[in-house]
Design a protein around this motif. Structure first.
Motif, short mmCIF file in Angstrom:
data_model
loop_
_atom_site.label_atom_id
_atom_site.label_comp_id
_atom_site.label_asym_id
_atom_site.label_seq_id
_atom_site.Cartn_x
_atom_site.Cartn_y
_atom_site.Cartn_z
N ARG A 171 -3.72 8.01 -2.55
CA ARG A 171 -2.50 8.53 -3.35
C ARG A 171 -2.97 10.35 -4.04
O ARG A 171 -3.08 11.28 -4.45
CB ARG A 171 -2.68 7.56 -4.61
CG ARG A 171 -1.37 8.37 -5.63
CD ARG A 171 -1.33 8.15 -6.65
NE ARG A 171 -2.37 7.73 -7.37
CZ ARG A 171 -3.11 6.87 -8.01
NH1 ARG A 171 -3.09 5.89 -8.77
NH2 ARG A 171 -4.22 6.95 -9.03
N SER B 173 0.74 6.45 1.01
CA SER B 173 0.16 5.07 0.97
C SER B 173 -1.33 5.39 -0.01
O SER B 173 -1.10 6.48 -0.35
CB SER B 173 -0.93 4.73 2.51
OG SER B 173 -2.01 5.49 2.18
N LEU B 174 -1.37 4.31 -0.83
CA LEU B 174 -1.40 3.90 -2.51
C LEU B 174 -3.35 4.95 -1.88
O LEU B 174 -3.48 4.91 -2.51
CB LEU B 174 -2.36 2.31 -2.53
CG LEU B 174 -2.27 2.17 -3.97
CD1 LEU B 174 -0.70 3.01 -5.08
CD2 LEU B 174 -1.43 1.34 -4.02
N ASN C 174 0.87 -1.05 0.01
CA ASN C 174 -0.01 0.05 -0.15
C ASN C 174 0.75 0.84 -0.05
O ASN C 174 0.93 2.01 0.74
CB ASN C 174 -0.97 0.05 1.27
CG ASN C 174 -1.70 1.28 1.39
OD1 ASN C 174 -1.82 1.37 0.29
ND2 ASN C 174 -2.95 1.80 1.82
N THR D 106 6.92 9.28 -0.32
CA THR D 106 5.86 7.69 -0.71
C THR D 106 5.06 8.21 0.17
O THR D 106 5.02 9.07 1.68
CB THR D 106 6.27 7.06 -0.25
OG1 THR D 106 7.11 7.09 1.17
CG2 THR D 106 7.61 6.23 -0.72
N ALA E 134 2.77 4.50 -2.19
CA ALA E 134 2.55 5.17 -3.93
C ALA E 134 3.77 5.92 -3.82
O ALA E 134 3.84 6.50 -2.65
CB ALA E 134 1.48 5.65 -4.22
N ARG E 135 4.47 5.94 -4.65
CA ARG E 135 5.64 7.38 -4.66
C ARG E 135 5.28 8.69 -5.04
O ARG E 135 4.36 8.46 -6.54
CB ARG E 135 6.55 6.67 -5.39
CG ARG E 135 8.12 8.03 -5.65
CD ARG E 135 9.27 7.20 -6.30
NE ARG E 135 10.02 8.14 -6.68
CZ ARG E 135 11.41 8.14 -7.15
NH1 ARG E 135 12.09 7.07 -6.51
NH2 ARG E 135 12.20 9.36 -7.34
N ILE E 136 5.17 9.79 -5.39
CA ILE E 136 4.80 11.00 -5.14
C ILE E 136 5.86 11.95 -5.97
O ILE E 136 6.99 12.17 -5.09
CB ILE E 136 3.90 11.70 -4.99
CG1 ILE E 136 2.42 10.95 -5.00
CG2 ILE E 136 3.56 13.13 -5.76
CD1 ILE E 136 1.32 11.12 -4.09
N PHE F 254 3.76 10.36 -10.54
CA PHE F 254 3.45 9.30 -9.37
C PHE F 254 3.59 7.76 -9.82
O PHE F 254 3.53 7.47 -11.35
CB PHE F 254 1.95 8.98 -8.61
CG PHE F 254 0.86 9.19 -10.22
CD1 PHE F 254 0.54 9.85 -9.83
CD2 PHE F 254 0.92 7.40 -9.50
CE1 PHE F 254 -0.75 9.61 -11.16
CE2 PHE F 254 -0.57 7.25 -10.78
CZ PHE F 254 -1.57 8.22 -11.57
N GLU F 255 4.03 6.76 -8.75
CA GLU F 255 4.39 5.66 -9.32
C GLU F 255 3.91 4.61 -8.15
O GLU F 255 3.36 5.03 -6.99
CB GLU F 255 6.29 5.26 -9.37
CG GLU F 255 7.23 5.12 -10.49
CD GLU F 255 8.34 5.10 -9.59
OE1 GLU F 255 8.70 3.55 -9.28
OE2 GLU F 255 9.11 5.71 -9.48
N GLU F 256 2.77 3.73 -9.01
CA GLU F 256 2.59 2.72 -8.89
C GLU F 256 3.41 1.26 -8.19
O GLU F 256 4.10 1.45 -9.06
CB GLU F 256 1.16 2.81 -8.72
CG GLU F 256 0.43 4.29 -8.37
CD GLU F 256 -1.12 3.84 -9.09
OE1 GLU F 256 -2.30 4.32 -9.01
OE2 GLU F 256 -1.47 2.58 -9.58
N ASN F 257 1.94 0.29 -8.04
CA ASN F 257 3.17 -0.89 -8.04
C ASN F 257 4.60 -1.07 -7.07
O ASN F 257 5.59 -1.44 -8.67
CB ASN F 257 3.37 -1.54 -10.29
CG ASN F 257 3.10 -2.72 -10.83
OD1 ASN F 257 2.39 -3.27 -9.90
ND2 ASN F 257 2.33 -3.32 -11.37
#
Ligand code: ASP
Ligand code: MG
Length: 418
Positions: free
Chosen positions: A315, A311-312, A261, A309, A263-265, A336-339
């Protein structure tokens, strides 16, 4: 004779049969001469189903007060049925809601903290030789509103109640038979820990090990509650959570956790001037958005790039808030990056052992995986990596830190983890 708090999670009381088995276990405890207070969660997936139902009724987010009113019914079903099951076995039991048990909380819905417990009725029922069954996850605010403690909050009810009634032991019964060195579904040779310290458990709980609610561990630490995590399906000994835990010779990492859970922003091209970070992150904080790892990744030509970062699940909201600050901050672009997944190693011995983080970086790089973000504390190192490599990375770390054993790990029934 000792006073024991026993807590059973949703999957342990998932249907009538399981409920009856739990009742038998409690009765055995009682007949062995103990006084028992039982905290129980809603049956199986009840809480999720109630949330689902509310979504079918409401277009937007449901009113928080009514949501708490709805969700607390789940635990009320459990306590009454469990009390009936114990009574049919010939023992005296009585069920109480959170408010009947004197559990007071902040006047906040969906994530209230316990402020005080006045367990008068609980204590007097124990005095009368009854088994007391308390609804987990719920309390009452000073203004008389019904509140809930956040998902997984029954653990907190159990530990807080154990502290309030000065119990000798708090047993958390769940669908795994203790705390493992890592998720046994990923690493077959993961070992069950005999013991773990409050601090290590707190880190693991925060970093994704969903077996115990972080706030429950915090409570146990603050009030020095003897805590045991064990299976409700077997008689295996569980894991003791305590102040100081012994470490095997030569081992520095107690456990490995992961959290998907995340996410990177990234906020790119932020003009360099004092107070930019403060503006941005105070805006996120004002909106109760938890931010984890923050890094400044480069300064070129008077502007800087930042990543953090969150939590997803947060986001979308984070991106909205950042968009609102665009005028004040004047950044160029947000991406942003998920996964992603945050993999963390935890161990109290790390403080005094050099090279623990270096080993982690080496192991990950040997697999050809790149590390997106890193954060450390005295007793943990976390690396954010691409989710595709999760299983390989965890297996390699588990073996590199000497945690592999030859025994097959036990994996319980339907999962209570989220
Ligand atoms: N029933 C609540 C939940 O599902 C509380 C708990 O199980 O601890 O989150
Ligand atoms: Mg739980």
């Amino acid at each position: 004779m000792s006073l024991i708090v026993m807590k059973f999670g949703g999957s342990s009381v998932g249907d009538a049969e399981r409920m009856k088995r739990v009742a038998q276990r409690i009765v055995r405890r009682k007949q062995a001469g103990h006084q028992c207070v039982v905290v129980v969660s809603a049956m199986g997936d009840t809480t999720d189903e109630l949330i689902d139902l509310s979504k079918q009724i409401c277009d937007g987010p449901p009113p928080a007060r009514e949501m708490d009113m709805l969700l607390t019914t789940g635990e009320q079903v459990s306590v009454s049925l469990l009390s009936m099951a114990i009574n049919s076995l010939g023992e005296k039991a009585i069920s109480y809601t959170g408010w009947q048990s004197g559990i007071y909380t902040e006047a906040v819905h969906a994530r209230a903290r316990i402020t005080d417990i006045q367990p008068l009725r609980v204590l007097s029922s124990i005095e009368q030789g009854q088994i007391v069954i308390v609804a987990g996850f719920q309390g009452m605010s000073e203004t008389g509103e019904i509140t809930t403690l956040g998902r997984g909050g029954s653990d907190t009810t159990a530990v807080a109640l154990a502290a309030a009634i000065n119990a000798d032991l708090c047993e958390i019964y769940t669908d795994v038979d203790g705390i493992y060195t890592t998720d046994p579904r990923i690493v077959k040779v993961a070992k069950k820990l005999q013991e773990i310290s409050y601090d290590e458990m707190l880190e693991l709980a925060h970093l994704g090990a969903a077996v115990l609610h972080p706030r429950a561990v915090e409570y146990a630490k603050n009030y020095n509650v003897s805590l045991v995590v064990r299976s409700s399906f077997t008689d295996n000994e569980g894991t003791n959570v305590k102040e100081e835990a012994v470490m095997e010779q030569g081992i520095v990492v107690r456990g490995i956790a992961y959290d998907k859970n995340v996410a990177r922003i990234s906020i790119l091209g932020v003009p360099e001037k004092p107070g930019q970070l403060a503006k941005l992150f105070s805006e996120l904080a004002k909106n109760h958005l938890d931010v984890d790892i923050i890094v400044q990744s480069g300064v070129t030509g008077g502007s800087a790039d930042f990543s953090f970062t969150t939590s997803l699940t947060d986001r979308e909201r984070a991106l909205e808030i950042i968009e609102q600050t665009r005028g004040v901050i004047g950044y160029r672009e947000v991406t942003f990056e998920e996964n992603l997944v945050k993999v963390s190693i935890v161990g109290a011995g790390m403080v005094s052992t050099p090279g623990v983080a270096a080993t982690m970086f080496q192991v990950i790089s040997d697999l050809g995986v790149s590390i997106s973000l890193v954060s450390t504390s005295e007793i943990k190192v976390s690396c954010v990596i691409d989710q595709t490599h999760l299983a390989d990375v965890i297996r390699a770390l588990h073996s590199a830190y000497g945690l592999d054993s030859t025994e097959q790990a036990f994996v319980g029934g339907p999962s209570e983890r989220r």
